[in-house]
Motif scaffolding. Structure first.
Motif, PDB file in Angstrom:
ATOM      1  N   VAL A 103       0.847  -1.193   0.000  1.00 62.31           N
ATOM      2  CA  VAL A 103       0.000   0.000   0.000  1.00 62.31           C
ATOM      3  C   VAL A 103       0.886   1.248   0.000  1.00 62.31           C
ATOM      4  N   ILE A 104       0.502   2.232  -0.794  1.00 60.31           N
ATOM      5  CA  ILE A 104       1.240   3.496  -0.865  1.00 60.31           C
ATOM      6  C   ILE A 104       0.448   4.574  -0.140  1.00 60.31           C
ATOM      7  N   MET A 105       1.129   5.255   0.792  1.00 59.77           N
ATOM      8  CA  MET A 105       0.507   6.348   1.536  1.00 59.77           C
ATOM      9  C   MET A 105       1.357   7.605   1.423  1.00 59.77           C
ATOM     10  N   HIS A 106       0.728   8.741   1.656  1.00 61.49           N
ATOM     11  CA  HIS A 106       1.403  10.042   1.621  1.00 61.49           C
ATOM     12  C   HIS A 106       0.499  11.019   2.366  1.00 61.49           C
ATOM     13  N   PRO A 107       1.036  11.860   3.246  1.00 60.13           N
ATOM     14  CA  PRO A 107       0.165  12.765   4.007  1.00 60.13           C
ATOM     15  C   PRO A 107      -0.421  13.893   3.161  1.00 60.13           C
ATOM     16  N   LEU A 108       0.109  14.100   1.973  1.00 58.18           N
ATOM     17  CA  LEU A 108      -0.315  15.156   1.067  1.00 58.18           C
ATOM     18  C   LEU A 108      -0.044  16.541   1.691  1.00 58.18           C
ATOM     19  N   PRO A 109       0.219  17.563   0.883  1.00 61.15           N
ATOM     20  CA  PRO A 109       0.200  17.524  -0.567  1.00 61.15           C
ATOM     21  C   PRO A 109       1.441  16.826  -1.138  1.00 61.15           C
ATOM     22  N   ARG A 110       1.229  16.072  -2.207  1.00 61.07           N
ATOM     23  CA  ARG A 110       2.385  15.514  -2.900  1.00 61.07           C
ATOM     24  C   ARG A 110       2.911  16.580  -3.864  1.00 61.07           C
ATOM     25  N   ASP A 111       4.208  16.662  -3.978  1.00 60.46           N
ATOM     26  CA  ASP A 111       4.846  17.637  -4.862  1.00 60.46           C
ATOM     27  C   ASP A 111       4.964  17.009  -6.241  1.00 60.46           C
ATOM     28  N   SER A 112       4.088  17.434  -7.150  1.00 58.92           N
ATOM     29  CA  SER A 112       4.037  16.829  -8.481  1.00 58.92           C
ATOM     30  C   SER A 112       4.879  17.573  -9.516  1.00 58.92           C
ATOM     31  N   ARG A 113       5.646  18.569  -9.079  1.00 60.43           N
ATOM     32  CA  ARG A 113       6.525  19.271 -10.013  1.00 60.43           C
ATOM     33  C   ARG A 113       7.587  18.313 -10.534  1.00 60.43           C
ATOM     34  N   PRO A 114       7.984  18.464 -11.807  1.00 59.37           N
ATOM     35  CA  PRO A 114       8.921  17.502 -12.418  1.00 59.37           C
ATOM     36  C   PRO A 114      10.190  17.282 -11.609  1.00 59.37           C
ATOM     37  N   GLU A 115      10.678  18.346 -10.961  1.00 55.57           N
ATOM     38  CA  GLU A 115      11.933  18.195 -10.216  1.00 55.57           C
ATOM     39  C   GLU A 115      11.754  17.419  -8.916  1.00 55.57           C
ATOM     40  N   ALA A 116      10.510  17.203  -8.513  1.00 57.97           N
ATOM     41  CA  ALA A 116      10.236  16.441  -7.284  1.00 57.97           C
ATOM     42  C   ALA A 116       9.549  15.129  -7.621  1.00 57.97           C
ATOM     43  N   ASN A 117       8.304  15.228  -8.096  1.00 58.78           N
ATOM     44  CA  ASN A 117       7.536  14.077  -8.576  1.00 58.78           C
ATOM     45  C   ASN A 117       7.605  12.889  -7.618  1.00 58.78           C
ATOM     46  N   GLU A 118       7.227  13.140  -6.352  1.00 59.60           N
ATOM     47  CA  GLU A 118       7.353  12.108  -5.314  1.00 59.60           C
ATOM     48  C   GLU A 118       6.576  10.847  -5.651  1.00 59.60           C
ATOM     49  N   LEU A 119       5.328  11.037  -6.068  1.00 58.66           N
ATOM     50  CA  LEU A 119       4.480   9.917  -6.476  1.00 58.66           C
ATOM     51  C   LEU A 119       3.969  10.228  -7.870  1.00 58.66           C
ATOM     52  N   ASP A 120       4.451   9.496  -8.851  1.00 57.89           N
ATOM     53  CA  ASP A 120       4.120   9.773 -10.246  1.00 57.89           C
ATOM     54  C   ASP A 120       2.625   9.571 -10.497  1.00 57.89           C
ATOM     55  N   THR A 121       2.100  10.343 -11.433  1.00 61.93           N
ATOM     56  CA  THR A 121       0.673  10.214 -11.779  1.00 61.93           C
ATOM     57  C   THR A 121       0.369   8.868 -12.422  1.00 61.93           C
ATOM     58  N   ASP A 122       1.390   8.128 -12.862  1.00 61.51           N
ATOM     59  CA  ASP A 122       1.108   6.803 -13.431  1.00 61.51           C
ATOM     60  C   ASP A 122       0.713   5.804 -12.345  1.00 61.51           C
TER      61      ASP A 122
END
Length: 337
Positions: free
Chosen positions: A269-288
């Motif tokens: 299971v993948i968890m994250h407290p959010l917000p996830r940083d979706s900027r290309p230089e970070a991309n912690e959890l990819d949208t795929d």
């Protein structure tokens, strides 16, 4: 067992397993209201003051939503510049005044231990919504609720789990609080993946090890994701001396579908407290990963409403009266479907 009614919720160190079990049980009872299957007005007429002196979306809105779902009213102050703190008023004085207007207060502040300081002046229960890099007890409780919920279909409990914490573990108050709660359970393995400079504080590691749990420290993703739960965190830019310092670590531990399929178990299971940083230089959890059933981050956020509803009910002493104040839903909703 801990007495909840009239008590502040300031730190996870207040809780033993019995108290946590009570919170998780009451949280589950809130699901029909959160899912709009029924509504509950047990707190009709009660007032929550939401004091958020540090930016927040999920925590602030979910506290307000939780109180509204129980029938209460919400008043908000957002930003220290919009309060008398900007005029030099002390936290104690602010608490004495605001608690006179309230039945319960939820507070976030950028300074460590500030919420505890505020609580000394409050005549009503204060719930810590995050105090700097110190603690985030309600997030830890909703994380625990999420882990328990996600493991249940696999016949697992909170005992005997292998959990990987990954990212900025030095500044991430969510993982500090969660680790302290996990120390109350049995036979836990915690793998901590972080740059050496951002590894978990020694006192948190000691809490786990002193409770007899196995702690693995590493700065490498490969080969260290064979676990039940991955808890990813973002680089806490606001805790660094400068954005440039934070940039040194951004993007080091990104997780995408390819890495997940290569290194994780099928049930991880993948968890994250959010917000996830979706900027290309970070991309912690990819949208795929968005269509992956085991991506629990949005269920996790929704669970925050359930847990905060439970804490309001417990601190205001109405947890046993919920069904007496139920009403049918009168508007269109697809949440219950």
């Amino acid at each position: 067992m801990m007495t909840f009614e009239g008590s502040h919720i300031l730190s996870v160190s207040q809780f033993d397993r019995e108290a946590i079990s009570k919170i998780l049980t009451v949280s589950a009872q809130m699901a029909p209201y959160a899912m709009r299957q029924k509504r509950c007005h047990v707190l009709e007429g009660a007032i929550l003051n939401n004091l958020f002196f540090e930016p927040s979306t999920r925590t602030r809105v979910s506290f307000g939503t939780a109180f509204n779902l129980l029938g209460g009213f919400v008043r908000e102050t957002v930003g220290e510049e919009n309060s008398s703190l900007s005029k030099g008023e002390s936290l104690f004085d602010t608490a004495r005044v605001i608690s006179g207007y309230s039945d319960v207060i939820a507070m976030r502040h950028p300074k460590m231990h500030s919420v505890s300081e505020f609580a000394t002046g409050s005549s009503v229960p204060v719930i810590n919504g995050g105090d700097g890099a110190n603690e985030h007890p309600t997030q830890a409780l909703l994380d625990l609720f999420t882990i328990e919920s996600e493991m249940k279909p696999f016949g697992r409990t909170l005992d005997g789990l292998h959990i990987t914490l990954m990212g900025d573990l030095k500044h991430g108050r969510t993982v500090h609080s969660l680790s302290k709660l996990l120390s109350l359970y049995n036979n836990i393995t915690v793998t901590m993946i972080a740059p050496d400079a951002l590894q978990m504080p020694d006192n948190v590691i000691a809490t786990l090890e002193n409770a007899g749990h196995k702690v693995i420290l590493t700065n490498t993703v490969e080969g260290n994701l064979d676990c039940d739960v991955i808890y990813q965190t973002r680089i806490q830019q606001e805790r660094f001396a400068s954005p440039g310092e934070a940039d040194l670590y951004r993007g080091h531990f990104s997780l995408n579908r390819e890495i997940y399929q290569q290194y994780c178990q099928a049930h991880t299971v993948i968890m994250h407290p959010l917000p996830r940083d979706s900027r290309p230089e970070a991309n912690e959890l990819d949208t795929d990963l968005n269509d992956l059933d085991n991506l629990a981050i949005f269920r996790q956020a929704q669970n925050g409403v359930l847990v905060r509803m439970a804490l309001f009910a417990l601190t205001l002493g109405v947890e046993n009266s919920l069904t007496k104040y139920e009403k049918p839903i009168t508007w269109y909703t697809n949440k219950a479907g």
